[in-house]
Design a protein around this motif. Sequence first.
Motif, PDB file in Angstrom:
ATOM      1  N   ARG A 259      16.847  83.092  18.868  1.00  0.00           N
ATOM      2  CA  ARG A 259      16.004  81.976  18.431  1.00  0.00           C
ATOM      3  C   ARG A 259      16.824  80.701  18.323  1.00  0.00           C
ATOM      4  O   ARG A 259      17.872  80.673  17.679  1.00  0.00           O
ATOM      5  CB  ARG A 259      15.368  82.320  17.084  1.00  0.00           C
ATOM      6  N   VAL A 260      16.347  79.637  18.948  1.00  0.00           N
ATOM      7  CA  VAL A 260      17.021  78.340  18.918  1.00  0.00           C
ATOM      8  C   VAL A 260      16.164  77.360  18.132  1.00  0.00           C
ATOM      9  O   VAL A 260      14.949  77.272  18.339  1.00  0.00           O
ATOM     10  CB  VAL A 260      17.275  77.805  20.341  1.00  0.00           C
ATOM     11  N   GLU A 261      16.777  76.616  17.212  1.00  0.00           N
ATOM     12  CA  GLU A 261      16.078  75.602  16.432  1.00  0.00           C
ATOM     13  C   GLU A 261      16.708  74.236  16.693  1.00  0.00           C
ATOM     14  O   GLU A 261      17.929  74.116  16.751  1.00  0.00           O
ATOM     15  CB  GLU A 261      16.153  75.920  14.928  1.00  0.00           C
ATOM     16  N   HIS A 262      15.868  73.242  16.833  1.00  0.00           N
ATOM     17  CA  HIS A 262      16.328  71.863  16.996  1.00  0.00           C
ATOM     18  C   HIS A 262      15.943  71.092  15.733  1.00  0.00           C
ATOM     19  O   HIS A 262      14.792  70.693  15.563  1.00  0.00           O
ATOM     20  CB  HIS A 262      15.711  71.232  18.244  1.00  0.00           C
ATOM     21  N   ARG A 263      16.914  70.923  14.848  1.00  0.00           N
ATOM     22  CA  ARG A 263      16.650  70.284  13.562  1.00  0.00           C
ATOM     23  C   ARG A 263      17.047  68.812  13.606  1.00  0.00           C
ATOM     24  O   ARG A 263      17.922  68.416  14.380  1.00  0.00           O
ATOM     25  CB  ARG A 263      17.436  70.994  12.455  1.00  0.00           C
ATOM     26  N   PRO A 264      16.423  68.006  12.754  1.00  0.00           N
ATOM     27  CA  PRO A 264      16.810  66.595  12.687  1.00  0.00           C
ATOM     28  C   PRO A 264      18.279  66.450  12.279  1.00  0.00           C
ATOM     29  O   PRO A 264      18.827  67.283  11.548  1.00  0.00           O
ATOM     30  CB  PRO A 264      15.877  66.034  11.607  1.00  0.00           C
ATOM     31  N   VAL A 265      18.886  65.394  12.753  1.00  0.00           N
ATOM     32  CA  VAL A 265      20.279  65.108  12.401  1.00  0.00           C
ATOM     33  C   VAL A 265      20.308  64.420  11.042  1.00  0.00           C
ATOM     34  O   VAL A 265      19.520  63.514  10.765  1.00  0.00           O
ATOM     35  CB  VAL A 265      20.941  64.225  13.471  1.00  0.00           C
ATOM     36  N   LEU A 266      21.228  64.860  10.186  1.00  0.00           N
ATOM     37  CA  LEU A 266      21.397  64.286   8.852  1.00  0.00           C
ATOM     38  C   LEU A 266      22.654  63.424   8.868  1.00  0.00           C
ATOM     39  O   LEU A 266      23.746  63.909   9.160  1.00  0.00           O
ATOM     40  CB  LEU A 266      21.532  65.400   7.811  1.00  0.00           C
ATOM     41  N   GLY A 267      22.509  62.164   8.553  1.00  0.00           N
ATOM     42  CA  GLY A 267      23.651  61.253   8.609  1.00  0.00           C
ATOM     43  C   GLY A 267      24.054  60.933  10.032  1.00  0.00           C
ATOM     44  O   GLY A 267      25.225  61.015  10.408  1.00  0.00           O
ATOM     45  N   GLU A 268      23.087  60.519  10.834  1.00  0.00           N
ATOM     46  CA  GLU A 268      23.309  60.328  12.271  1.00  0.00           C
ATOM     47  C   GLU A 268      24.423  59.334  12.578  1.00  0.00           C
ATOM     48  O   GLU A 268      25.142  59.470  13.576  1.00  0.00           O
ATOM     49  CB  GLU A 268      22.008  59.883  12.934  1.00  0.00           C
ATOM     50  N   GLU A 269      24.589  58.331  11.744  1.00  0.00           N
ATOM     51  CA  GLU A 269      25.586  57.302  12.025  1.00  0.00           C
ATOM     52  C   GLU A 269      26.999  57.708  11.591  1.00  0.00           C
ATOM     53  O   GLU A 269      27.974  56.984  11.842  1.00  0.00           O
ATOM     54  CB  GLU A 269      25.199  55.996  11.316  1.00  0.00           C
TER      55      GLU A 269
END
Length: 322
Positions: free
Chosen positions: A272-282
């Motif tokens: 199973r692959v999950e694409h989660r939002p990035v936290l602290g993208e910068e």
Amino acid sequence: MVTRPLPALTGAAAFAVGAVAGYAADSRFADPRRGHPVALFGIAAGRLEQRLWRDDRAAGAAYTALCVGAVAAGALALDRTVGRRPLGRAALAAAATWTVLGGTSLTREARAVGRSLAAGDLAAARERLPHLCGRDPSALDGQQIARAVVESVAENTADAVVNALVWGALAGTPGLLAFRAVNTLDAMVGHRSPRHARFGWASARLDDVAGWPGARLTALLTVAAAPEPRTAWRIWRRDGSSHPSPNAGQAESAFAGAVGVRLGGTLQYGARVEHRPVLGEELRPVTVDDIERACTLSRRVGALALGTCVAGHLAIRWWRGR
């Protein structure tokens, strides 16, 4: 010379003393390697699952109620029996706190992975990673493993330390043990596998509810313990709710800002692959050195949580006794 006897501990003070002693025991000894009560609960819950499993939510809800209800009822009965004497209540609280906390084992495992990565032994790091999380390490490089470790330290600081202490503050020894039962069931059946998608629904939702206050307290305490609190606060308030879990994103986003690294993104759990939002993208990518920074932060948050929750328990009991 007239000596006065020491004042007897109240029930609230006895629990507070026990909680501090249990925290100290976890810090010194970590989890016992054999015969851990949580492991024994997991074995019993696994056997009960084999008997009760059906591919529907009602069966899973009954299973969850039986497991958590048995632990809560047993803890309440023991608390009322042993806890009639302050020393007994303190000893019971100490044993329960040591049983449910996992902060020292968490940071030891994280540091073990970090040492392997620092030595360039990627195979050893991959072999050790499943002790921390359920991700498939076979295709992960060193940077991805380091990121997985930091994320696991953040999430489990909430689950293995702060949440348990929060429920101890709210409901004493029964709260400590009942929360650990809830969290253990979620780890066993709360994931989205074909077998547990419906059966584990109740366990997963109950863990979401039980983990709500502690996850947010974890984030607040992480901000307080951060080298740059403003960055930790900003990343937490902006990104904390973008995570698919209502609780995990709170701690992970605050840790991202506190350590100064970028977390989240693509994760793989077996097939199973999950694409989660990035936290602290910068922020910058995680490095091996950030594992030690996350572990140090975790220990600081745990100590702050102990003080906060002990004070909270005393305040709650004082308010009820007015």
